[in-house]
Design an enzyme around this catalytic site. Sequence first.
Site, short mmCIF file in Angstrom:
data_model
loop_
_atom_site.label_atom_id
_atom_site.label_comp_id
_atom_site.label_asym_id
_atom_site.label_seq_id
_atom_site.Cartn_x
_atom_site.Cartn_y
_atom_site.Cartn_z
N GLU A 127 -9.87 3.83 0.38
CA GLU A 127 -10.25 3.83 1.79
C GLU A 127 -9.00 3.96 2.67
OE1 GLU A 127 -14.18 0.94 1.38
OE2 GLU A 127 -12.49 0.33 2.65
N GLY A 131 -5.23 1.77 0.19
CA GLY A 131 -4.34 2.20 -0.88
C GLY A 131 -4.88 1.87 -2.25
N ILE A 157 -10.67 11.60 -1.88
CA ILE A 157 -11.66 11.62 -2.95
C ILE A 157 -11.66 12.98 -3.63
CG2 ILE A 157 -14.06 11.21 -3.56
CD1 ILE A 157 -12.46 8.78 -2.38
N GLU A 243 -9.02 5.42 -17.41
CA GLU A 243 -8.55 6.32 -16.35
C GLU A 243 -7.04 6.49 -16.42
OE1 GLU A 243 -8.45 6.76 -11.47
OE2 GLU A 243 -9.72 5.25 -12.40
#
Length: 380
Positions: A127, A131, A157, A243
């Site tokens: 957002e 961060g 995004i 990830e």
Amino acid sequence: MDILKLTDHHQDFKKRLKAFLEKEIAPHADQWEKDRMAPRDAWRKMGENGFLCPCVSKEYGGLGGDFIYSVIVADEMAKTRQSGLAATLHSDVVVPYIELFGSEDIKKKYLPGCVSGEVLTAVAMTEPGSGSDLASISTTAVEDGGEVILNGSKTFISNGIQSDLVIVAARNPEIADPYHGISLYLVEDGTPGFKRGRKLDKMGFHSQDTAELFFSGCRIPKENILGEKNQGFLMLMNNLQQERLATSMWAVPIAEEVIALTVDFCKKTLDSGRPLIKRQAVQFALVEMETEVRLGRVFVDKLIADHIEGRQIVAETSMAKYWTTDMAKRVAGRCLELWGPEGTLESRPIERAWRDVRVMSIFAGTNEIMKSIAAKFMGW
């Protein structure tokens, strides 16, 4: 001895993928850079040929393969010299949230499309102003009867413009604890109250669409929650190991490709009648970089093997994420110097690589955050 053992099925998959990428993806990389977008048709072709979400169960249309299939995709995609068709992001970062935490109805509804390329995904965590700190997100989720109302904004995004399905992290405003009260929700393209903002112009990753997303009175069914309500932070932490590993799996082959390009350039480029590759200073630089890349490859392959075995390697994947992405930056920068003025031309692949790798130390959690996480898990 190789750490990762490729079966005949793996080798066949790799051979088919390599041929597909050479024909359908790599030739279009330059045009996608100019267009600032990889076309949806390319995603569908990847899916139609079985190269998206290879680890998804056959029950939902996938190959039902192990994680080595994802490693193969990451390796081969790095050679295409484009970032727009980020298969690893879709297949190994976003879709696993649906696989692990989605209800059976959600899996049946969305996973086949994720595999085929008809459903392109994104995950919306970051957002403005927050961060890498997930605990500070302010997007809210309030239940109203059989619906959930989302309000807030997200930024940076990936796949933000073209995505058909977005996983949104939002907070229950009734819970004050920043580490509790976060839930993950699925928002489809076209949902009233969900709007896309600017497609952000970036210094690198030009062919990847990166956008702002806005949610204003966005109503979704309560069934669109992933996993348990208020357990989103734990779910995010659970998946961030993969990830960060996926980021390292991307950084290492990019560095390998950069060195291969530079070796070829130094063989063909003459200096005072001699190929650059025959200069001792050039040889030393290339050997030093090749050593770093090989160290990175062994480290990451070991972590992949550990990950496949289900081991908790949060500290190690955090180390790998920071070290391999910093290494890729060092390699790209030093190779650019070997290319000289020729390498600064936008038509040269080394210039694109130098721009693209810069952001890798920032996304998926900044490298400073990675060091803090590693220290925490080591008890320091």
